[in-house]
Design a protein around this motif. Structure first.
Motif, PDB file in Angstrom:
ATOM      1  N   UNK A 176      29.340  29.983  39.233  1.00 55.56           N
ATOM      2  CA  UNK A 176      30.163  30.161  39.153  1.00 55.56           C
ATOM      3  C   UNK A 176      30.823  31.190  38.109  1.00 55.56           C
ATOM      4  N   UNK A 177      31.574  32.309  39.232  1.00 54.43           N
ATOM      5  CA  UNK A 177      32.242  32.895  37.959  1.00 54.43           C
ATOM      6  C   UNK A 177      31.691  32.894  36.291  1.00 54.43           C
ATOM      7  N   UNK A 178      31.536  34.154  36.064  1.00 53.46           N
ATOM      8  CA  UNK A 178      31.727  34.314  34.335  1.00 53.46           C
ATOM      9  C   UNK A 178      32.663  34.655  33.998  1.00 53.46           C
ATOM     10  N   UNK A 179      33.176  34.452  33.002  1.00 53.59           N
ATOM     11  CA  UNK A 179      34.636  34.653  32.467  1.00 53.59           C
ATOM     12  C   UNK A 179      34.599  35.796  31.518  1.00 53.59           C
ATOM     13  N   UNK A 180      33.495  35.927  30.869  1.00 51.33           N
ATOM     14  CA  UNK A 180      33.344  37.386  30.334  1.00 51.33           C
ATOM     15  C   UNK A 180      32.856  38.526  31.375  1.00 51.33           C
ATOM     16  N   UNK A 181      33.352  37.996  33.044  1.00 49.70           N
ATOM     17  CA  UNK A 181      32.473  39.118  33.712  1.00 49.70           C
ATOM     18  C   UNK A 181      33.578  39.423  34.942  1.00 49.70           C
ATOM     19  N   UNK A 182      35.297  38.741  34.076  1.00 47.86           N
ATOM     20  CA  UNK A 182      36.735  39.258  35.435  1.00 47.86           C
ATOM     21  C   UNK A 182      36.982  40.191  34.111  1.00 47.86           C
ATOM     22  N   UNK A 183      37.901  41.259  34.601  1.00 51.66           N
ATOM     23  CA  UNK A 183      38.321  42.401  34.705  1.00 51.66           C
ATOM     24  C   UNK A 183      40.433  41.895  34.053  1.00 51.66           C
ATOM     25  N   UNK A 184      40.762  42.018  35.793  1.00 53.15           N
ATOM     26  CA  UNK A 184      41.498  41.264  35.817  1.00 53.15           C
ATOM     27  C   UNK A 184      41.647  40.234  36.659  1.00 53.15           C
ATOM     28  N   UNK A 185      43.251  40.091  35.762  1.00 50.64           N
ATOM     29  CA  UNK A 185      43.772  38.981  36.453  1.00 50.64           C
ATOM     30  C   UNK A 185      45.367  38.474  35.955  1.00 50.64           C
ATOM     31  N   UNK A 186      45.555  38.579  37.847  1.00 53.60           N
ATOM     32  CA  UNK A 186      47.410  38.076  37.671  1.00 53.60           C
ATOM     33  C   UNK A 186      47.383  37.045  38.360  1.00 53.60           C
ATOM     34  N   UNK A 187      48.500  36.294  37.382  1.00 50.10           N
ATOM     35  CA  UNK A 187      49.557  35.279  38.106  1.00 50.10           C
ATOM     36  C   UNK A 187      50.560  35.426  38.349  1.00 50.10           C
ATOM     37  N   UNK A 188      50.979  34.468  39.957  1.00 53.80           N
ATOM     38  CA  UNK A 188      52.080  35.218  40.512  1.00 53.80           C
ATOM     39  C   UNK A 188      53.134  33.237  39.761  1.00 53.80           C
TER      40      UNK A 188
END
Length: 188
Positions: A99-111
């Motif tokens: 799984x991807x780690x949340x520490x590596x997330x730079x941008x999130x978009x929710x609709x």
């Protein structure tokens, strides 16, 4: 009376089972504060996701780590969110569970979906700030506007920008590094 430890072990086992189960076709499944939410994906939702992903691909290239509806474990108990769009940092690697780690997330978009909008503005926003996600954007096809949260500190975002559909969102001062056009975001 139930043993608290058994309850916790039961929740962990349930989360793992839910993590392995595919959502029905046309639905997105997420676990928010231990509750399972299944949201139907509509055309407006997908067309907005598509435009955001396309903008990220145009800016970062087709090899950029951009996901849609992929579950990621976030801080706090029982949070397995599947962001509509997530940009993962270059060079990030999956954890030992694939799984991807949340520490590596730079941008999130929710609709926004009508049934889950309170999650996007409430617990998800709080968790994303706690996880120090640098840019969190909410697109609302019902109101025709986006809200962009940046500069996470101490479990909250210090900057909250609202932009009407049709106006560009300047993210050049963030890790996203782009100006996102919203003129063709569909409305519902």
């Amino acid at each position: 009376m139930a043993d608290g430890r058994c309850d916790e072990l039961g929740r962990d086992a349930l989360l793992e089972q839910l993590e392995q189960m595919p959502a029905p076709e046309g639905y997105k499944a997420e676990i928010v504060e231990g509750a399972v939410f299944m949201t139907p994906q509509c055309d407006v939702h997908w067309q907005t996701i598509r435009r955001i992903v396309r903008a990220l691909d145009d800016h970062f290239g087709m090899d950029a780590l951009v996901t849609s509806d992929v579950r990621i474990a976030f801080p706090g108990e029982r949070n397995r969110f599947a962001p509509d769009v997530a940009k993962i940092s270059d060079g990030a690697e999956k954890d030992e569970f694939g799984r991807w780690r949340h520490q590596d997330v730079e941008f999130i978009a929710e609709i926004i979906s009508k049934g889950t909008a309170p999650n996007d503005y409430g617990p998800k926003k709080a968790v994303y700030a706690l996880a120090e996600i640098p840019v969190y954007m909410i697109a609302d096809p019902y109101l025709g506007r986006c809200r962009v949260f940046t500069e996470p500190q101490e479990g909250d975002y210090k900057v909250d920008l609202t932009v009407a559909y049709g106006l560009p969102i300047d993210l050049t001062h963030t890790v996203a590094g782009i100006t996102l056009a919203t003129g063709e975001f569909p409305r519902d």
